[in-house]
Design a protein around this motif. Structure first.
Motif, mmCIF file in Angstrom:
data_model
loop_
_atom_site.group_PDB
_atom_site.id
_atom_site.type_symbol
_atom_site.label_atom_id
_atom_site.label_comp_id
_atom_site.label_asym_id
_atom_site.label_seq_id
_atom_site.Cartn_x
_atom_site.Cartn_y
_atom_site.Cartn_z
ATOM 1 N N ILE A 167 -59.407 91.149 -85.421
ATOM 2 C CA ILE A 167 -58.173 91.695 -85.994
ATOM 3 C C ILE A 167 -58.445 92.005 -87.461
ATOM 4 O O ILE A 167 -59.276 91.349 -88.102
ATOM 5 C CB ILE A 167 -56.977 90.726 -85.850
ATOM 6 C CG1 ILE A 167 -57.304 89.354 -86.453
ATOM 7 C CG2 ILE A 167 -56.559 90.592 -84.414
ATOM 8 C CD1 ILE A 167 -56.113 88.402 -86.448
ATOM 9 N N TRP A 168 -57.761 93.008 -87.968
ATOM 10 C CA TRP A 168 -57.991 93.426 -89.343
ATOM 11 C C TRP A 168 -56.675 93.754 -90.032
ATOM 12 O O TRP A 168 -55.666 94.042 -89.391
ATOM 13 C CB TRP A 168 -58.917 94.650 -89.405
ATOM 14 C CG TRP A 168 -58.463 95.814 -88.556
ATOM 15 C CD1 TRP A 168 -58.875 96.132 -87.299
ATOM 16 C CD2 TRP A 168 -57.474 96.805 -88.908
ATOM 17 N NE1 TRP A 168 -58.226 97.252 -86.830
ATOM 18 C CE2 TRP A 168 -57.363 97.696 -87.797
ATOM 19 C CE3 TRP A 168 -56.687 97.051 -90.023
ATOM 20 C CZ2 TRP A 168 -56.484 98.787 -87.803
ATOM 21 C CZ3 TRP A 168 -55.806 98.132 -90.031
ATOM 22 C CH2 TRP A 168 -55.732 98.989 -88.922
ATOM 23 N N THR A 169 -56.693 93.705 -91.355
ATOM 24 C CA THR A 169 -55.566 94.153 -92.169
ATOM 25 C C THR A 169 -56.093 95.054 -93.273
ATOM 26 O O THR A 169 -57.219 94.895 -93.750
ATOM 27 C CB THR A 169 -54.788 92.979 -92.799
ATOM 28 O OG1 THR A 169 -55.664 92.245 -93.661
ATOM 29 C CG2 THR A 169 -54.227 92.065 -91.732
ATOM 30 N N LYS A 170 -55.267 96.010 -93.670
ATOM 31 C CA LYS A 170 -55.615 96.914 -94.765
ATOM 32 C C LYS A 170 -54.456 96.977 -95.752
ATOM 33 O O LYS A 170 -53.295 96.767 -95.386
ATOM 34 C CB LYS A 170 -55.910 98.328 -94.229
ATOM 35 C CG LYS A 170 -57.129 98.411 -93.328
ATOM 36 C CD LYS A 170 -57.381 99.845 -92.860
ATOM 37 C CE LYS A 170 -58.592 99.941 -91.940
ATOM 38 N NZ LYS A 170 -58.836 101.344 -91.488
ATOM 39 N N ASN A 171 -54.786 97.287 -96.998
ATOM 40 C CA ASN A 171 -53.741 97.468 -97.992
ATOM 41 C C ASN A 171 -53.245 98.913 -97.986
ATOM 42 O O ASN A 171 -53.685 99.726 -97.170
ATOM 43 C CB ASN A 171 -54.225 97.051 -99.385
ATOM 44 C CG ASN A 171 -55.437 97.859 -99.849
ATOM 45 O OD1 ASN A 171 -55.697 98.964 -99.369
ATOM 46 N ND2 ASN A 171 -56.175 97.307 -100.806
ATOM 47 N N ALA A 172 -52.343 99.231 -98.911
ATOM 48 C CA ALA A 172 -51.749 100.571 -98.922
ATOM 49 C C ALA A 172 -52.776 101.660 -99.189
ATOM 50 O O ALA A 172 -52.586 102.816 -98.792
ATOM 51 C CB ALA A 172 -50.635 100.634 -99.974
ATOM 52 N N ALA A 173 -53.878 101.304 -99.844
ATOM 53 C CA ALA A 173 -54.924 102.286 -100.129
ATOM 54 C C ALA A 173 -55.862 102.486 -98.951
ATOM 55 O O ALA A 173 -56.768 103.322 -99.002
ATOM 56 C CB ALA A 173 -55.719 101.862 -101.361
ATOM 57 N N GLY A 174 -55.663 101.706 -97.873
ATOM 58 C CA GLY A 174 -56.521 101.827 -96.699
ATOM 59 C C GLY A 174 -57.774 100.976 -96.762
ATOM 60 O O GLY A 174 -58.654 101.098 -95.903
ATOM 61 N N THR A 175 -57.840 100.106 -97.759
ATOM 62 C CA THR A 175 -58.994 99.222 -97.901
ATOM 63 C C THR A 175 -58.825 97.985 -97.027
ATOM 64 O O THR A 175 -57.754 97.377 -96.996
ATOM 65 C CB THR A 175 -59.161 98.788 -99.368
ATOM 66 O OG1 THR A 175 -59.292 99.946 -100.192
ATOM 67 C CG2 THR A 175 -60.384 97.899 -99.543
ATOM 68 N N VAL A 176 -59.872 97.611 -96.310
ATOM 69 C CA VAL A 176 -59.827 96.411 -95.467
ATOM 70 C C VAL A 176 -59.764 95.182 -96.373
ATOM 71 O O VAL A 176 -60.600 94.993 -97.255
ATOM 72 C CB VAL A 176 -61.067 96.334 -94.560
ATOM 73 C CG1 VAL A 176 -61.045 95.049 -93.736
ATOM 74 C CG2 VAL A 176 -61.128 97.547 -93.637
ATOM 75 N N VAL A 177 -58.753 94.354 -96.158
ATOM 76 C CA VAL A 177 -58.601 93.147 -96.973
ATOM 77 C C VAL A 177 -58.859 91.873 -96.164
ATOM 78 O O VAL A 177 -59.063 90.812 -96.746
ATOM 79 C CB VAL A 177 -57.200 93.091 -97.613
ATOM 80 C CG1 VAL A 177 -57.034 94.214 -98.629
ATOM 81 C CG2 VAL A 177 -56.098 93.164 -96.567
ATOM 82 N N SER A 178 -58.849 91.977 -94.851
ATOM 83 C CA SER A 178 -59.195 90.800 -94.039
ATOM 84 C C SER A 178 -59.707 91.245 -92.675
ATOM 85 O O SER A 178 -59.367 92.332 -92.185
ATOM 86 C CB SER A 178 -57.979 89.875 -93.857
ATOM 87 O OG SER A 178 -57.038 90.438 -92.971
ATOM 88 N N ARG A 179 -60.524 90.390 -92.105
ATOM 89 C CA ARG A 179 -61.079 90.658 -90.774
ATOM 90 C C ARG A 179 -61.459 89.325 -90.143
ATOM 91 O O ARG A 179 -62.145 88.509 -90.756
ATOM 92 C CB ARG A 179 -62.303 91.567 -90.891
ATOM 93 C CG ARG A 179 -63.044 91.774 -89.589
ATOM 94 C CD ARG A 179 -64.115 92.829 -89.752
ATOM 95 N NE ARG A 179 -65.011 92.883 -88.614
ATOM 96 C CZ ARG A 179 -65.829 93.900 -88.368
ATOM 97 N NH1 ARG A 179 -65.879 94.935 -89.194
ATOM 98 N NH2 ARG A 179 -66.622 93.880 -87.307
ATOM 99 N N GLN A 180 -60.985 89.103 -88.896
ATOM 100 C CA GLN A 180 -61.260 87.840 -88.204
ATOM 101 C C GLN A 180 -61.676 88.127 -86.769
ATOM 102 O O GLN A 180 -61.002 88.879 -86.057
ATOM 103 C CB GLN A 180 -60.009 86.955 -88.169
ATOM 104 C CG GLN A 180 -59.408 86.612 -89.514
ATOM 105 C CD GLN A 180 -58.132 85.812 -89.366
ATOM 106 O OE1 GLN A 180 -58.147 84.633 -88.987
ATOM 107 N NE2 GLN A 180 -57.001 86.445 -89.646
ATOM 108 N N THR A 181 -62.776 87.541 -86.350
ATOM 109 C CA THR A 181 -63.186 87.624 -84.936
ATOM 110 C C THR A 181 -62.334 86.659 -84.136
ATOM 111 O O THR A 181 -62.206 85.481 -84.482
ATOM 112 C CB THR A 181 -64.665 87.279 -84.775
ATOM 113 O OG1 THR A 181 -65.448 88.238 -85.504
ATOM 114 C CG2 THR A 181 -65.081 87.309 -83.311
ATOM 115 N N VAL A 182 -61.741 87.158 -83.031
ATOM 116 C CA VAL A 182 -60.798 86.336 -82.266
ATOM 117 C C VAL A 182 -61.259 86.086 -80.832
ATOM 118 O O VAL A 182 -60.867 85.089 -80.212
ATOM 119 C CB VAL A 182 -59.401 86.983 -82.263
ATOM 120 C CG1 VAL A 182 -58.798 86.964 -83.672
ATOM 121 C CG2 VAL A 182 -59.436 88.404 -81.723
#
Length: 296
Positions: A167-182
């Motif tokens: 799973i991943w999250t991005k900020n408003a600029a489209g930059t990946v700020v987190s990533r976790q293998t699930v």
């Protein structure tokens, strides 16, 4: 006799002066009555200008107070908001009927609602019977809800390629700020073993989803196309927000539904979209460091 009569009559100049005095008095009265509406009109504009300025101050103070309450969270305190308003407004009165309430919407968004009244004493309009101009301000600050946790249950996984789901999250600029293998799938050609973690039909740990602008899932396919041994080589990443996502991922339902969302992935082999199938269930709420925003 004729002379005596002439002497008893006022001279022409005297009659004119008397007439002018009478007219001046009438004009003064008429002018006084005509001036009063002008005074009320001009003075009323001054009073209302003061009221507009007071309302602007009240609205700014109320917005700031409600935002502060939303940032702090917890139970709303109307008394604290009233003290804040009266310490941050211009002198000349006190805010009244100050209320602050908190509500939680379906999905977890939290909204703080503030209301306050204020009266501005008039200087000119009181001559017309309006001693004060009553004002009211309303403000709402919302902490938006988002997905805060996610849990996964693999349904099936197959193929000669080992795979990871993340799973991943991005900020408003489209930059990946987190990533976790699930989830993981491992294939071993030497003994033909296929291991999925967690096991098929078992729920994973619950993962915390940090504050984000966009959120999604992805799969890493280790394309060991030379030996098909399941080795963790030649990683190819597939992201759910890619323009061609429909060629490798299918989703049914939403992860916030009671049953969750079902994801079917294709790792690039036969195109049957069963190379990794799982269910994702999400909980929503207000994430840590969420910024409150004025909504009304």
């Amino acid at each position: 006799m004729s002379r005596l009569w002439e002497n008893s009559q006022p001279a022409a100049g005297d009659r004119l002066r008397t007439l002018l005095r009478d007219r001046n008095g009438a004009v003064a009265v008429i002018f006084a009555f005509a001036t009063l509406p002008m005074v009320l009109l001009i003075g009323g504009a001054v009073d209302y200008s003061r009221a507009i300025g007071a309302r602007s101050n009240l609205q700014q103070a109320l917005d700031a107070g409600v935002l502060s309450a939303a940032v702090k969270g917890g139970n709303p305190d109307s008394g604290q908001l009233a003290r804040y308003l009266n310490s941050n407004m211009s002198p000349g009165g006190a805010a009244t009927n100050v209320t602050l309430t908190r509500s939680v919407a379906t999905g977890g968004a939290v909204t703080f609602v503030g209301d306050a009244d204020f009266s501005v004493a008039t200087n000119f309009l009181k001559m017309a019977g309006l001693g004060a101009i009553k004002l009211h301000s309303h403000s709402e600050a919302t902490l938006p809800a988002q997905i805060v946790t996610a849990t996964f249950k693999p349904t099936s996984a197959q193929g000669a390629y080992s795979k990871d789901i993340f799973i991943w999250t991005k900020n408003a600029a489209g930059t990946v700020v987190s990533r976790q293998t699930v989830l993981t799938y491992r294939y071993n050609s030497s003994n033909g073993s296929k291991v999925t973690t967690p096991a098929i039909g078992s729920w994973s740990l619950t993962f915390t989803v940090p504050l984000y602008s966009t959120f999604g899932v992805g799969m890493v396919v280790y394309q060991d196309w030379q030996k098909y041994s399941g080795a963790l080589v030649n990683p190819v990443e597939l992201w759910s927000d890619a323009a061609n996502a429909s060629t490798f991922m299918r989703q049914s339902g939403l992860c916030t539904d009671d049953a969750g969302a079902t994801y079917n992935w294709e790792d690039g082999g036969d195109g049957n979209f069963v190379d990794f199938v799982y269910t994702m269930k999400c909980a929503t709420g207000v994430a840590a460091k969420t910024v409150a925003r004025l909504s009304k």
